[in-house]
Enzyme design. Structure first.
Site, PDB file in Angstrom:
ATOM      1  N   LYS A 173       0.846  -1.192   0.000  1.00 19.64           N
ATOM      2  CA  LYS A 173       0.000   0.000   0.000  1.00 19.64           C
ATOM      3  C   LYS A 173       0.884   1.246   0.000  1.00 19.64           C
ATOM      4  O   LYS A 173       1.635   1.476   0.952  1.00 19.64           O
ATOM      5  CB  LYS A 173      -0.929  -0.005   1.215  1.00 19.64           C
ATOM      6  N   THR A 204      -8.904   9.709   8.084  1.00 18.91           N
ATOM      7  CA  THR A 204      -8.564   8.432   7.450  1.00 18.91           C
ATOM      8  C   THR A 204      -8.287   7.332   8.467  1.00 18.91           C
ATOM      9  O   THR A 204      -7.643   6.341   8.139  1.00 18.91           O
ATOM     10  CB  THR A 204      -7.330   8.605   6.551  1.00 18.91           C
ATOM     11  N   GLY A 206      -8.531   4.078  10.325  1.00 23.40           N
ATOM     12  CA  GLY A 206      -9.138   2.790  10.029  1.00 23.40           C
ATOM     13  C   GLY A 206      -9.040   2.339   8.585  1.00 23.40           C
ATOM     14  O   GLY A 206      -9.644   1.326   8.216  1.00 23.40           O
ATOM     15  N   THR A 207      -8.272   3.048   7.749  1.00 24.67           N
ATOM     16  CA  THR A 207      -8.224   2.675   6.334  1.00 24.67           C
ATOM     17  C   THR A 207      -7.644   1.279   6.121  1.00 24.67           C
ATOM     18  O   THR A 207      -8.142   0.513   5.299  1.00 24.67           O
ATOM     19  CB  THR A 207      -7.400   3.688   5.521  1.00 24.67           C
ATOM     20  N   GLY A 208      -6.574   0.936   6.859  1.00 25.68           N
ATOM     21  CA  GLY A 208      -5.949  -0.379   6.670  1.00 25.68           C
ATOM     22  C   GLY A 208      -6.867  -1.511   7.074  1.00 25.68           C
ATOM     23  O   GLY A 208      -6.990  -2.518   6.353  1.00 25.68           O
ATOM     24  N   CYS A 209      -7.510  -1.353   8.218  1.00 24.90           N
ATOM     25  CA  CYS A 209      -8.458  -2.371   8.696  1.00 24.90           C
ATOM     26  C   CYS A 209      -9.605  -2.531   7.696  1.00 24.90           C
ATOM     27  O   CYS A 209     -10.022  -3.648   7.363  1.00 24.90           O
ATOM     28  CB  CYS A 209      -9.039  -1.969  10.048  1.00 24.90           C
TER      29      CYS A 209
END
Length: 266
Positions: A173, A204, A206-209
């Protein structure tokens, strides 16, 4: 029957990341979300004020309880704070006939550590080898491989280094790079460069989760890895665009954006 997807991750009391974000994503994407809580955090828009790991036996019991009765079509992992938790979860996934999306969470959006340094080797040698897709961001790539990516050109090298640990696919990412939000998905043979506009939006959390859960949801529906990742990125891009202020710090993405967009009163 609605596909069942399991998240194995920590709780975020602020509701923007972790188990809470995972379950919201799964609901929005039409799958049944189930959870194994690995840790409880005191967390808000400003950061993580405390974290308490659950005993391995509690994590194992939660996993067996839902998988043995309900079954599972995909598993997603998030915060696994210690080597013993990483190893226990890797063993459980290895014995489960379902694709696994591993988000090797190292630090929070605010820079708070969520993985003990002593657990990194267990992630490399035990967890990544059982992953269908590993989804590290550039900070996590550096933690795991020692490679610091400063441009798109370095993402191929990063992907090769992550794949060397054994996941079938690596999604590197590149959101921390300037310019477009670009990610590289590869299995070492195929390459898929996924690009999206960068929105002027600092909310932003929590984007990875959210991305990892969205990928797991699409895999549970029977999509191929490239299809699942492409669709998941489109969903997350919309959620980032709709992110909103919450508290005094970094707000969350809007997990329900696709459900509420254009609805009366939304």
């Amino acid at each position: 029957m609605r596909p069942a997807v399991l998240t194995v991750a920590g709780s975020d009391s602020g509701g923007g990341a972790g188990i809470q974000a995972d379950l919201k994503t799964m609901l929005a994407l039409g799958v049944h979300g189930m959870s194994v809580v690995t840790a409880v955090t005191a967390q808000n828009s400003l950061g993580v004020q405390g974290a308490w790991e659950l005993p391995v036996e509690a994590v194992r019991a939660q996993y067996r309880s839902v998988v043995d009765d309900i079954g599972v079509r995909a598993v997603k992992t998030g915060m696994l704070s210690s080597a013993r938790l990483v190893e226990a979860v890797a063993e459980l996934i290895a014995g489960t006939d379902a694709p696994a999306v591993v988000d090797p969470v190292g630090v929070s959006k605010h820079g708070d550590p969520l993985l003990a340094a002593s657990a990194l080797d267990s992630v490399r040698t035990r967890l990544l080898p059982v992953a269908t897709v590993a989804t590290p961001n550039l900070d996590e790539v550096a933690q795991l491989t020692g490679i610091r990516v400063g441009s798109e050109a370095g993402m191929r090298e990063a992907a090769a280094a992550v794949l060397a640990f054994g996941p079938r696919w690596a999604l590197i990412k590149g959101g921390h790079l300037p310019g477009e939000a670009v990610d590289l998905l590869t299995d070492g043979t195929e390459e898929h460069w996924l690009r999206a506009p960068r929105y002027d939006n600092r909310h932003t959390h929590g984007t990875g989760c959210t991305l990892a859960s969205a990928i797991a949801a699409q895999l549970a529906k029977g999509r191929s890895v490239p299809e699942a990742v492409t669709t998941a990125k489109e969903y997350v891009t919309g959620a980032i665009a709709a992110g909103f202020a919450l508290g005094a710090g970094i707000g969350p993405v809007d997990h329900g954006w696709a459900l509420t967009r254009g609805a009366p009163g939304a």
